[in-house]
Design an enzyme around this catalytic site. Structure first.
Site, PDB file in Angstrom:
ATOM      1  N   LYS A   1      -7.336  -2.869   3.238  1.00  0.00           N
ATOM      2  CA  LYS A   1      -5.881  -2.417   3.882  1.00  0.00           C
ATOM      3  C   LYS A   1      -5.807  -2.678   4.915  1.00  0.00           C
ATOM      4  CE  LYS A   1      -8.046   2.103   4.783  1.00  0.00           C
ATOM      5  NZ  LYS A   1      -8.019   3.609   4.187  1.00  0.00           N
TER       6      LYS A   1
ATOM      7  N   PHE B   1      -1.708  -1.126 -10.187  1.00  0.00           N
ATOM      8  CA  PHE B   1      -2.130  -2.378  -9.724  1.00  0.00           C
ATOM      9  C   PHE B   1      -3.361  -3.028 -10.048  1.00  0.00           C
ATOM     10  CE2 PHE B   1      -3.072   0.975  -6.552  1.00  0.00           C
ATOM     11  CZ  PHE B   1      -4.714   1.137  -6.906  1.00  0.00           C
TER      12      PHE B   1
ATOM     13  N   ARG C   1     -16.771   0.477  -2.018  1.00  0.00           N
ATOM     14  CA  ARG C   1     -15.860   0.051  -1.149  1.00  0.00           C
ATOM     15  C   ARG C   1     -16.434  -1.594  -0.603  1.00  0.00           C
ATOM     16  NH1 ARG C   1     -18.643   4.473   1.294  1.00  0.00           N
ATOM     17  NH2 ARG C   1     -17.053   5.900   0.736  1.00  0.00           N
TER      18      ARG C   1
ATOM     19  N   LYS D   1       0.870  -0.964   0.044  1.00  0.00           N
ATOM     20  CA  LYS D   1      -0.002  -0.137  -0.027  1.00  0.00           C
ATOM     21  C   LYS D   1       0.914   1.206   0.038  1.00  0.00           C
ATOM     22  CE  LYS D   1      -4.128   2.410   1.919  1.00  0.00           C
ATOM     23  NZ  LYS D   1      -3.488   3.464   1.406  1.00  0.00           N
TER      24      LYS D   1
END
Length: 543
Positions: free
Chosen positions: A398, A320, A392, A220
């Site tokens: 994360k 990504f 989301r 991240k």
């Protein structure tokens, strides 16, 4: 009427009824204004110009149309060169001269970002669906792929192609079949940014793997989210807030132009690196990318200056995800397949490092290595995830080595002792989507360097509500501010607190950084804070 309606369902009904009376060509303007936004985003009008007394008396009767106001805002924003501010003030005065007293109040709040009436994204989405007579899921998906809610409203409520300044059109009855077909036709389009997929959060790698396993585990990066579109030799770069930064990042456009493809849409992060590969502070990256506020308020850099900045402080993209490749949309393909296609077209240096594993020890070691390299943590991803633009959920999770929240500053207190003359103690609020307001969670003065104190004092005084006559404190006191500035806060936990209206407070809160790349509408919610208090994962946290 909307501001005075407290219940969510009543707000939806009121907005839907209003939208059904708006001519099709003016629907995008109506949706933007009701949401407290300008279609032009920023037009260079400061608080001083808005609050200055008007020389002319207000109009006796309403005559302004939405199209006329939108055109006036566009004209104001287009003024450049010598005498820019004077020219903008003259055009603004001409607009206000045609407005009634009530309209002046609305326009002032709209321009100042103070039109807080609870017409948040979720409410507006359902209102558009209600006005068009279609399921809300159709509007929501079109918004995710189309990026702009006003444009999606135009698609649902009127034939496309209207220019509200030239062709206002007449009010038409809703046609649910036409609206549904038009919304279903909205898809990913190369050259038009879509809203990025977002990640939930987990307290540690074990919790993330408990939800998704086997999984891809990626670095991240603490950078600026970018979405890059290429069609032929034309390349565009947008931020997570869909701001166009193409001209400011020639090194990224060059890297993507060199890929062996014709059309492509890439998702990733851009970061400024030290020579050893460690990331520079986020503020350095944000300054180079000129995200949101800086980009929209500062004069555009010359091509020569931009090239020099790119050479002296280059941004490195780490991609990504791959959303489109040579005529084929990939958002509904499994994440594992999208990543495989990404690695087939991009060199390793442009692809985010990652592993695929179901082993906790391996994933934890990868997390520890990412943090040791200076990165924020990892993102744990389902191998079969579809790209849920603008959403989301639990398929991207994360993990950071600390609890953080993005909160909104509601007020600040003048410091004393060594901090006298600076606004120091910050009042922190979380977003309440149900009311459209903010819920205070506590205060903090920890983590602030002298540089941050100097910057935040100037910035918060600009946001003071009511305005502060002097920048020197007359004594102790609190300066209330418009809830616009987002700050990332680290904390050790959440505890019950009868002192604050939300019933919870943060333990040992400290400032990490300001997030000018985020709007108050993207701050974390009070429900997310309460979820952490109850030991649950945060379903509402964004990247």
């Amino acid at each position: 009427m909307v501001a005075g309606t407290g219940a969510r369902r009543a707000k939806i009904e009121a907005i839907a009824a209003l939208l059904s009376r708006v001519p099709p060509g003016q629907v995008p303007v109506a949706v933007a204004f009701l949401s407290g936004e300008l279609r032009q985003r920023q037009i260079g009008v400061g608080y001083a110009s808005i609050s200055a007394p008007q020389a002319s008396p207000p109009a006796a009767a309403a005559s302004l149309t939405l199209a006329e106001v939108d055109a006036a805002f566009a004209a104001i924003g287009a003024v450049t060169g010598p005498g820019t501010q004077a020219g903008r003030r003259e055009l603004l005065a001409a607009l206000f001269a045609r407005a009634t007293e009530q309209e002046r109040g609305f326009l002032s709040r709209l321009l100042a970002g103070e039109l807080r009436q609870g017409a948040q994204e979720g409410v507006m989405t359902e209102a558009i669906a209600r006005a068009a007579g279609v399921p809300a899921d159709l509007v929501r998906r079109a918004h995710q792929l189309g990026g702009s809610l006003p444009e999606v409203a135009q698609t649902a409520l009127g034939p496309p192609g209207h220019d509200p300044a030239q062709d206002p059109g007449q009010v038409q009855p809703p046609d649910p079949d036409r609206a549904a077909a038009a919304l279903r036709a909205v898809t990913l389009r190369v050259g038009r940014p879509t809203r990025p997929m977002l990640a939930a959060s987990a307290p540690d790698v074990a919790a993330a793997l408990g939800k998704v396993s086997p999984a891809a585990v990626e670095w991240k990066i603490d950078g600026v989210r970018i979405q890059v579109h290429r069609r032929g030799d034309q390349v565009g770069v947008w931020t997570r807030t869909l701001d166009d930064i193409t001209a400011r990042v020639p090194e990224i456009t060059s890297a993507v132009r060199a890929l062996p493809v014709t059309d492509v849409v890439l998702d990733g992060e851009a970061v400024a690196l030290f020579a050893d590969g460690r990331p520079r502070p986020f503020q350095v990256t944000a300054s180079r990318a000129a995200t949101r506020t800086a980009q929209q308020t500062a004069p555009g850099a010359s091509p020569a200056a931009t090239a020099q900045a790119a050479a002296s402080l280059p941004l490195t993209p780490f991609f990504f995800d791959l959303l489109h490749l040579d005529g084929t949309d990939l958002i509904d393909e499994p994440g594992e397949e999208r990543f495989a296609r990404l690695t087939a077209i991009a060199p390793a240096g442009l692809v985010i490092p990652r592993i695929v594993t179901a082993d906790l020890a391996e994933a934890a070691a990868f997390f520890a290595d990412a943090v040791a390299r200076g990165h924020e943590g990892v993102v744990v991803k389902s191998l079969g995830n579809r790209y849920a633009a603008g959403r989301r959920g639990s398929e991207w999770i994360k993990v950071k080595p600390r609890h953080t929240l993005d909160l909104v500053i509601l007020a600040a207190e003048w410091g004393h002792g060594r901090r006298r003359g600076w606004l120091s103690n910050l009042h922190l609020g979380a977003r309440d989507p149900d009311t459209g307001g903010m819920v205070m969670l506590g205060k903090t003065f920890k983590g602030l360097t002298d540089e941050m104190l100097t910057w935040q004092t100037s910035r918060l005084l600009d946001l003071a509500d009511p305005p502060v006559a002097s920048r020197e404190p007359a004594g102790w006191g609190v300066v209330r501010v418009r809830p616009e500035l987002v700050v990332e806060i680290a904390f050790d936990g959440v505890q019950a607190s009868p002192r604050y209206p939300g019933g919870v407070a943060l333990r040992f809160a400290r400032v990490l950084r300001y997030r000018e790349d985020k709007t108050a509408a993207e701050a974390d919610t009070i429900s997310a804070v309460r979820a952490l208090w109850h030991g649950q994962d945060d379903p509402g946290s964004e990247e």
